[in-house]
Design an enzyme around this catalytic site. Structure first.
Site, PDB file in Angstrom:
ATOM      1  N   CYS B  86       0.837  -1.203   0.000  1.00  0.00           N
ATOM      2  CA  CYS B  86       0.000   0.000   0.000  1.00  0.00           C
ATOM      3  C   CYS B  86       0.874   1.256   0.000  1.00  0.00           C
ATOM      4  CB  CYS B  86      -0.974  -0.048   1.189  1.00  0.00           C
ATOM      5  SG  CYS B  86      -2.332   1.124   1.017  1.00  0.00           S
ATOM      6  N   HIS B 203      -3.447  -5.591   1.087  1.00  0.00           N
ATOM      7  CA  HIS B 203      -2.779  -5.803   2.378  1.00  0.00           C
ATOM      8  C   HIS B 203      -2.727  -7.275   2.786  1.00  0.00           C
ATOM      9  CE1 HIS B 203      -2.463  -1.611   3.844  1.00  0.00           C
ATOM     10  NE2 HIS B 203      -3.519  -1.400   3.066  1.00  0.00           N
ATOM     11  N   GLU B 205      -0.987  -8.544   5.095  1.00  0.00           N
ATOM     12  CA  GLU B 205      -0.840  -8.640   6.562  1.00  0.00           C
ATOM     13  C   GLU B 205      -2.185  -8.527   7.275  1.00  0.00           C
ATOM     14  OE1 GLU B 205      -0.505  -6.011   4.860  1.00  0.00           O
ATOM     15  OE2 GLU B 205      -1.004  -4.219   6.027  1.00  0.00           O
TER      16      GLU B 205
END
Lengths: 83, 238
Positions: B86, B203, B205
């Site tokens: 990002c 994302h 994560e």
């Protein structure tokens, strides 16, 4: 502003052909407001620089900060106006 | 192996990345402060999501000149693994480690939702745990994720398999309605020519265990671990 200083203005614009979603949205808003004369809007930004009067090699330095930081050469172009 | 997660002022996914590595992947991980030039011996650097320096000027433009980035650029140039997620992707394009630029989403809105990503290339250190063509589900959260580059450069990326992730619909098609931001060719993630620097807007994560809605993002971290393990084996370990 300090009397011992010079001024320059840097205009940063998107290169031709790079999509400007903000400009498009602003133009659409204008049409919606009844301003039908405005066919397109391209947005950009400008920076006012105050420079030490005795700076050496300032044209090169301004050029350098434009291409390194103020503009992203991949998508933007810049113009410098000295005052 | 050790992960390093950079914290810029305004990073807000640094703890998510840290937690994904430490608690789910169960590997060593350290924060790397933006003012430091010390990578603390990390094998891979994560540039996390967020709004470094408030996204002032352009997203990633100021972060690119922070002390830690001087070091990260040298590390990447020497073949070190760097993943930008990002805002991290934006920092990578601003620093010239990846080509192109990320501009405003065409609809001008901040988009925060799960998307389907097609793994176009699984022969990278970041995607080896995926099948080629596999569709993974992970979230996006950005206002400036619209990947832009010149036609010739896009062709070069496509021809060399450097488009790693693409936004697709549930049938795996890169359809217009599956494109959340206007990116050319639905590009969601790319890798550099040398294959050690990856940038992606979604994302991983934030999708590392089922309770988060998906665990697909873990595959990116598992791939990194596998790549580091084989790298450490080839060079005789540390």
């Amino acid at each position: 502003m300090n009397n011992d200083s010079k001024k320059a203005v840097v205009y940063v614009r998107l290169k031709d052909g790079v999509l400007d979603p903000q400009g498009i949205t602003i133009q659409k808003a204008l049409v919606q407001m009844g301003y039908k004369d405005f066919l397109s809007v391209r947005s950009g930004r400008f920076f006012e620089l105050e420079i030490k009067a005795d700076s050496a090699d300032i044209d090169r330095k301004v050029d350098e900060i434009c291409s390194k930081l103020l503009a992203n050469p991949v998508i933007e172009k810049f113009e410098v106006e000295k005052k | 192996m050790k992960f390093g997660v950079v914290t810029f002022p305004g990073s807000n996914c640094d703890y998510d990345a840290y937690a994904a590595v430490r608690h789910i992947l169960k590997e060593e991980v350290e924060f790397l402060w933006h003012k430091s030039e010390d990578l603390k011996g990390c094998d891979v650097v994560v540039l996390p999501g967020g709004f470094s320096y408030g996204d002032y000027l352009r997203a990633g433009a100021i972060a690119r000149f922070s002390p830690i980035m001087n070091r990260v650029i040298k590390f990447a140039s020497a073949g070190g693994m760097v993943i930008g997620i990002c805002n991290g992707f934006q920092v990578l394009t601003e620093s010239g480690l990846l080509p192109g630029a990320l501009i405003r989403n065409t609809h001008l809105r901040f988009s925060c939702k799960f998307v389907n990503l097609k793994v176009e290339n699984n022969a990278t250190p970041y995607t080896s745990a995926c099948r080629r063509g596999e569709i993974i589900r992970i979230p996006i959260a950005h206002g400036e994720g619209n990947y832009y580059n010149f036609v010739g450069d896009i062709k070069a990326l496509e021809d060399s398999g450097r488009v790693v992730f693409r936004y697709v619909n549930s049938r795996g098609e890169a359809a217009i309605e599956a494109n959340p931001n206007g990116s050319i060719n639905n590009i969601a993630g790319i890798i550099n020519e040398e294959g050690n620097v990856l940038g992606m807007m979604p994302h991983p994560e934030r999708a590392v265990e089922d309770i988060l809605g998906s665990a697909d993002g873990l595959k990116v971290f598992e791939s990194i671990r596998a790549a580091c393990a084989s790298l450490l084996n080839t060079v005789g370990g540390k």
